[in-house]
Each structure stands twice: as structure tokens, then as C-alpha cells.
Enzyme design. Structure first.
Site, short mmCIF file in Angstrom:
data_model
loop_
_atom_site.label_atom_id
_atom_site.label_comp_id
_atom_site.label_asym_id
_atom_site.label_seq_id
_atom_site.Cartn_x
_atom_site.Cartn_y
_atom_site.Cartn_z
N ASP A 1 42.01 48.44 61.01
CA ASP A 1 40.87 48.39 60.26
C ASP A 1 39.99 47.08 60.81
OD1 ASP A 1 41.13 50.21 58.28
OD2 ASP A 1 42.52 49.12 57.18
N ASP B 1 41.33 41.11 63.82
CA ASP B 1 40.22 40.66 63.10
C ASP B 1 40.12 39.80 62.07
OD1 ASP B 1 41.01 42.72 61.09
OD2 ASP B 1 39.01 42.64 60.70
N ASP C 1 45.79 45.41 65.34
CA ASP C 1 45.42 45.86 64.07
C ASP C 1 44.38 47.03 64.27
OD1 ASP C 1 45.12 45.39 61.24
OD2 ASP C 1 43.21 44.41 61.65
#
Length: 271
Positions: free
Chosen positions: A20, A214, A18
Site C-alpha cells: 500500500d 512509504d 511494502d
């Protein structure tokens, strides 16, 4: 660091990450990222940065990282916009859409041979973007009410920004769903279609790959359901406390992607 199933990072061939909250927050590179990308290059790992943000094209993402001092070419990016365009191209070649979103979504749709239509489109497609307003929302609602199918680029409710959170695609689609009584179909993570495409791009079997993210609700679940090892990093949305609220768990919980390099080099062992 919490370990449920130790991962031998040296044995893994592919990494899907990922962006962000894993690589950056806003315009700030997170600690250990430069070392992680260098390690991927040095070890000849296949890797893909997978983002549910539909606003950017792969070239823009490559340039964004370049401004932060990271050298990642555009073939290493796959976005929910590209996943959405691929889904529509497969489902209804040559269809027309009314789209709310940024250049990343619009370019992906155009490249897939899809045309824009604000009169009687086959689909209403919603991504994040500054073009979202009460006017476009009302337009989209009425087109869906008249029979257009509703597609969301991704199912994230919120996303991290430097000073808090921002409403994301799932939250932006919700008013259309509520007003029309129609359920949207979401193309980004954790939709397995996006993960399967990512693995194909890496030329990897799921057992040879690691998903790094995250978020428990998009990254970890999508990796787990695709058969990959999963790493949750605590540099973004999820915390140790939020992990406890889910019935599933990641293979490993690390502070950031830099810890992957430390483990691979044997500088860290299980706590």
C-alpha cells in the site's frame, strides 16, 4: 531525492517491499511499478512483498496485482496475517482464538492449526475487516476481560486509501486495550519477527537486502533495526516533512520505486 547513504542496488540480492502506497493506491498501480518488477525479474533479484494488511491471502494479492497488469506469483507475498498465525503456532500449538478479520487472517490461522472459539479462547486476534462492529468489539472486550490474551495483526494506526486514510489495526485494537487495561502484542511490521521471516524466505542476509516502504514508523524502522538498507518512497504516507520528526532516517528517499531502476541503470546519480 535525498541521499544519506547511497545504495548500490545492483549489488543487493534481495528486496522487501511494502505494498500500500508503494505498489498501489486502492486499485491504481503507482508510476514506475511495472518497470521495477520487470527489473527484479531481469536481474534475478529475490523479492518479497510484505504487507501489514491482514485481510488478503497471498493468492488474493497475486490476483489483485494481475488485475492491474502485474505478474507476481503468490510465493512472493508475506502478510501480517501469516506472521500472526506463525507466532501463535510457535507460542501455543493448537490454541483457539476469537478472531476479528477477513479471509486472509482466518485462512492463515486455520492453516496454522488454530481453531475458532467464541466462548473461552486462548487469544483474541484483531485484524482489519468489515466484521468489526460494536457487537464483535464488545465480545472481544469481554473475552479479554475474562483472561484471553490480546493480539493485533499489526500496529498501523491508519492506512492510505484513494481519497484519504482508513483506521487500521492499531486504532481498532485501542478500544479493547482501553476498556480492559490490557496491552496488545502486535505481530506485523515493525516487529522484527516478521522481518526475520522475510529475510529467511529470501535466503538473504540483512546486509544483502533492501527494505522499501512509504512509512517511517513501520517500514523504515523495521528495515533499519533488522540491519537492511532502507528506501523511503514518497508515493504513500510519509512526506519530506514527516521525515524530520523522527530521530532516525532512511538510507535514501525516492519519489517512487521506479527511481530504483533509474539508479541501478546509472540513469540517475546523487542530486
Amino acid at each position: 531525492m535525498d541521499t544519506y547513504n547511497m545504495i548500490d542496488f545492483n549489488e543487493k540480492k534481495g528486496f522487501i517491499c511494502d505494498m500500500d502506497g508503494v505498489i498501489y493506491h486502492g486499485n491504481r498501480v503507482l508510476p514506475g511499478v511495472a518497470e521495477f518488477i520487470q527489473w527484479l525479474h531481469n536481474e534475478n533479484k529475490e523479492y518479497l512483498f510484505l504487507t501489514n494488511n491482514s485481510g488478503y491471502t497471498p493468492r488474493e494479492l497475486s490476483q489483485k496485482l494481475a488485475r492491474m497488469g502485474l505478474d507476481v506469483t503468490e510465493e512472493h507475498f508475506y502478510t501480517s496475517a501469516l506472521a500472526t498465525a506463525a507466532f501463535l503456532r510457535d507460542q501455543a500449538p493448537g490454541c483457539s482464538v476469537f478472531a476479528i478479520g477477513e479471509a486472509g487472517l482466518l485462512n492463515a490461522l486455520y492453516d496454522a492449526g488454530i481453531t475458532m472459539n467464541d466462548v473461552n479462547p486462548d487469544y483474541v486476534v484483531v485484524g482489519e475487516g468489515r466484521s468489526y462492529s460494536l457487537d464483535t468489539l464488545t465480545k472481544a472486550t469481554n473475552l479479554v476481560w475474562k483472561g484471553a490474551k490480546l493480539i493485533g495483526a499489526n500496529s498501523d494506526v491508519s492506512g492510505p486509501i484513494e481519497n484519504g486514510i482508513v483506521p487500521a489495526c492499531r486504532a481498532l485494537v485501542a478500544p479493547i486495550e482501553m476498556a480492559t487495561g490490557t496491552q496488545a502484542y502486535f505481530c506485523g511490521k515493525p516487529n522484527p519477527l516478521m522481518m526475520r521471516t522475510g529475510l529467511k524466505m529470501l535466503h538473504c542476509h540483512s546486509a544483502e537486502a533492501v527494505m522499501v516502504g512509504d512509512r517511517m514508523d513501520t517500514d523504515v524502522i523495521s528495515g533499519m533495526e533488522s540491519g537492511m538498507s532502507t528506501v523511503l518512497v514518497l508515493s504513500g504516507v510519509s512526506t519530506r516533512e514527516t521525515i524530520k520528526t523522527y530521530a532516525y532516517r532512511p538510507s535514501m528517499v525516492l519519489n517512487g520505486v521506479g527511481d530504483i531502476v533509474s539508479f541501478a541503470r546509472g540513469e540517475k546519480t546523487e542530486d
